[in-house]
Enzyme design. Structure first.
Site, PDB file in Angstrom:
ATOM      1  N   GLU A 141       0.840  -1.201   0.000  1.00  0.00           N
ATOM      2  CA  GLU A 141       0.000   0.000   0.000  1.00  0.00           C
ATOM      3  C   GLU A 141       0.870   1.244   0.000  1.00  0.00           C
ATOM      4  OE1 GLU A 141      -3.260   2.422   2.736  1.00  0.00           O
ATOM      5  OE2 GLU A 141      -2.698   0.374   3.278  1.00  0.00           O
ATOM      6  N   LYS A 155      -7.780 -15.361  16.398  1.00  0.00           N
ATOM      7  CA  LYS A 155      -8.029 -15.000  14.996  1.00  0.00           C
ATOM      8  C   LYS A 155      -9.487 -14.624  14.722  1.00  0.00           C
ATOM      9  CE  LYS A 155      -4.319 -17.972  13.223  1.00  0.00           C
ATOM     10  NZ  LYS A 155      -3.891 -18.629  14.468  1.00  0.00           N
ATOM     11  N   ASP A 186       2.124 -14.319  12.794  1.00  0.00           N
ATOM     12  CA  ASP A 186       0.956 -14.914  12.137  1.00  0.00           C
ATOM     13  C   ASP A 186       0.055 -13.786  11.651  1.00  0.00           C
ATOM     14  OD1 ASP A 186      -1.344 -16.209  11.361  1.00  0.00           O
ATOM     15  OD2 ASP A 186      -1.384 -17.577  13.066  1.00  0.00           O
ATOM     16  N   HIS A 204      -2.756  10.039  -1.447  1.00  0.00           N
ATOM     17  CA  HIS A 204      -2.930   8.713  -2.031  1.00  0.00           C
ATOM     18  C   HIS A 204      -2.889   8.757  -3.553  1.00  0.00           C
ATOM     19  CE1 HIS A 204      -3.918   7.170   1.929  1.00  0.00           C
ATOM     20  NE2 HIS A 204      -3.945   5.948   1.418  1.00  0.00           N
TER      21      HIS A 204
END
Length: 542
Positions: free
Chosen positions: A221, A353, A429, A527
């Site tokens: 990004e 998670k 993770d 951006h």
């Protein structure tokens, strides 16, 4: 043809792998056993028996001499013969197995090019093309290539070619060469066909608790690293940030079932009784020298009991460690509660998670709070906005807007952006970004409204510096850059705790910069400048 050739350019179709006809089937190299007149197993049996027999005979005779005070150097004919047989058998065994061992290493590369294992153990001559055909036809499972070939890179090449033929589409652009596939075997990724390249940028220096850190961020990004870097600059110019670790405890929560809710409640009272905690801790802590049980919290749903164990795990993220400890306790409880039916080692009350209120309230992994005071001059000159604008935007966006949306742990601008980038760079993770990004960002005008106090509170940062992806070369290098690579031998767990504070400090910088960009109306402009490319991708691909 060398099967280790470089991959073709993307514009070229992938050439077929090496065929059986291209492999030179030379006669096998002479082995140490080729010169023996008897079958190998008979020869080995004779010399093994001879060696141990004469050794026993000599030890027995020398024992008698010592008991009878007979000089050991006085030898009979039988003793001389026994010594010669001992030396001869020892030389045979040493030479035979030594030569065979060396030859196995010398011939290993050739054998890998000429043989595969048929079935479980039987080697048969074959080229790569034949192996690919076997995979495509279903005779050779995709997952078995590493164990059959003994060469992880070759297995990845062959699997890649087989997958391309099976799906009818190519994998041009996905590199396969230049990666250590041995390092991921059995621990990080199964059935690899290549690896994905993610650029790593550096934000910083981040001045945190008096130390300076260059923070690696793996992301695709645009603006993310630049924005976080600007936040680091603002924090540095204002004297740095302070981070405090509030709690360090990984959790695992099995679900067990009884025949009645009353019986489930009996176990709940047993587990939460302080009188039983010491005994349960001893059982739990046997799983690891770093695991230390801290707390047990229970919840009932009918006749089902959910038991949330919390423990410290040293420098490891600790999921496996806490799971082992939980299993020990469940086995121990089975003696007093034989009617307990263990449904699952994880009952989602952990919770891993997944966004959950229990992690937001109780915490999981490392719970931290990080703060900084940004002076008014830095707010105006570096961040290009004002303190009142930031405070108002934070209240209406991060607090009120998130409440209107029914957010759970999402009272922030983009904490997940920074957490994910650091997680990928340091081998964490990535899926645990969900609870690790739980964050509430607070902003307040202080010193008569001139300066800004900003803080981020993150109750569930789940990180480790050993195990999993942290030991891979690239990820290990990023951890080394931060000074938290591996386990801390002097103070176990301090490397993982420091990494958690660095994550929180980087999130603080990212929140500060993005909120400033929105407040100043710079978000879309930045951006459009950094997150869009004017390059012709079609031309680049050709």
């Amino acid at each position: 043809m060398d099967i280790r050739r470089r991959p073709p350019k993307p514009s070229q179709p992938p050439p077929p792998l090496q065929s059986a006809s291209a492999v030179d089937h030379h006669p096998s190299s002479p082995k140490a056993s080729d010169a023996l007149p008897l079958p190998l197993y008979l020869t080995n049996g004779i010399f093994f028996t001879l060696f141990f027999s004469v050794a026993y005979f000599l030890l027995h005779r020398w024992g008698d001499k010592i008991r009878n005070s007979t000089p050991l150097h006085i030898l009979t004919f039988s003793e001389i013969a026994a010594i010669l047989c001992l030396i001869a058998s020892f030389i045979y065994l040493l030479c035979f197995f030594g030569i065979d061992f060396v030859q196995s290493f010398i011939s290993k590369p050739e054998e890998h090019q000429q043989f595969i294992l048929h079935g479980d153990r039987t080697p048969i001559a074959a080229g790569d093309e034949e192996i690919v055909d076997g995979v495509v036809s279903g005779e050779i499972p995709l997952y078995s290539l590493e164990s059959r070939l003994g060469d992880c890179l070759r297995a990845a090449r062959i699997r890649r070619e087989a997958v391309q033929r099976l799906v009818g589409r190519g994998l041009e652009g996905l590199p396969v060469e230049g990666f250590d596939y041995d390092s991921i075997l059995g621990q990080c990724c199964e059935m690899p066909v290549g690896y994905v390249q993610i650029p790593v940028g550096i934000a910083g220096p981040l001045l945190l608790n008096g130390g300076e850190y260059s923070v690696p961020m793996a992301t695709t990004e645009g603006c993310l690293v630049a924005s976080t870097n600007r936040g680091c600059k603002a924090i540095y110019a204002s004297g740095g940030a302070t981070c405090v670790l509030l709690r360090d405890a990984m959790t695992r929560a099995p679900v067990v079932r009884f025949s009645s809710a009353k019986r489930a409640a009996e176990l709940k009272f047993f587990l939460e009784d302080p009188l039983h905690f010491d005994a349960l801790s001893v059982v739990f802590n046997k799983s690891s020298r770093f695991a230390r049980l801290q707390n047990i919290q229970c919840a009932i749903a009918g006749k089902n009991l959910y038991i949330r164990f919390s423990c410290s795990t040293g420098d490891a993220m600790g999921m496996n460690m806490v799971s082992k400890g939980v299993q020990n306790v469940l086995d121990f409880l089975q003696n007093d509660f034989p009617d307990m039916d263990v449904i699952g080692i994880s009952g989602n009350y952990c919770s891993d998670k997944k966004p959950s209120a229990v992690n937001w309230i109780e915490g999981r992994g490392k719970s931290v709070v990080c703060e900084a005071v940004i002076t008014g001059d830095v707010v105006s000159k570096v961040l290009k906005t004002t303190v009142p604008s930031l405070v108002e935007l934070n209240m209406l966006k991060n607090l009120t807007g998130s409440a209107v949306a029914g957010a759970l742990g999402g009272f922030n601008a983009h904490a997940a952006n920074i957490v994910s980038a650091i997680f990928i760079a340091t081998g964490q993770d990535p899926a645990q970004n969900i609870e690790s990004s739980h964050c509430i960002t607070m902003m307040e005008a202080i010193n008569g409204g001139k300066d800004l106090h900003i803080s981020v509170t993150m109750p569930s940062i789940e990180v480790g510096t050993v195990g999993g992806g942290t030991q891979l070369a690239s990820q290990s290098a990023c951890l080394n850059l931060l000074g938290v690579k591996g386990a801390n031998k002097e103070s176990p767990g301090s490397n993982a705790r420091l990494l958690a504070t660095i994550v929180a400090g980087a999130v603080l910088a990212g929140e500060l910069s993005l909120m400033s960009a929105i407040s100043a109306g710079q978000l879309v402009k930045s951006h459009m400048k950094y997150n869009r490319s004017s390059r012709d991708i079609a031309k680049i691909g050709s």
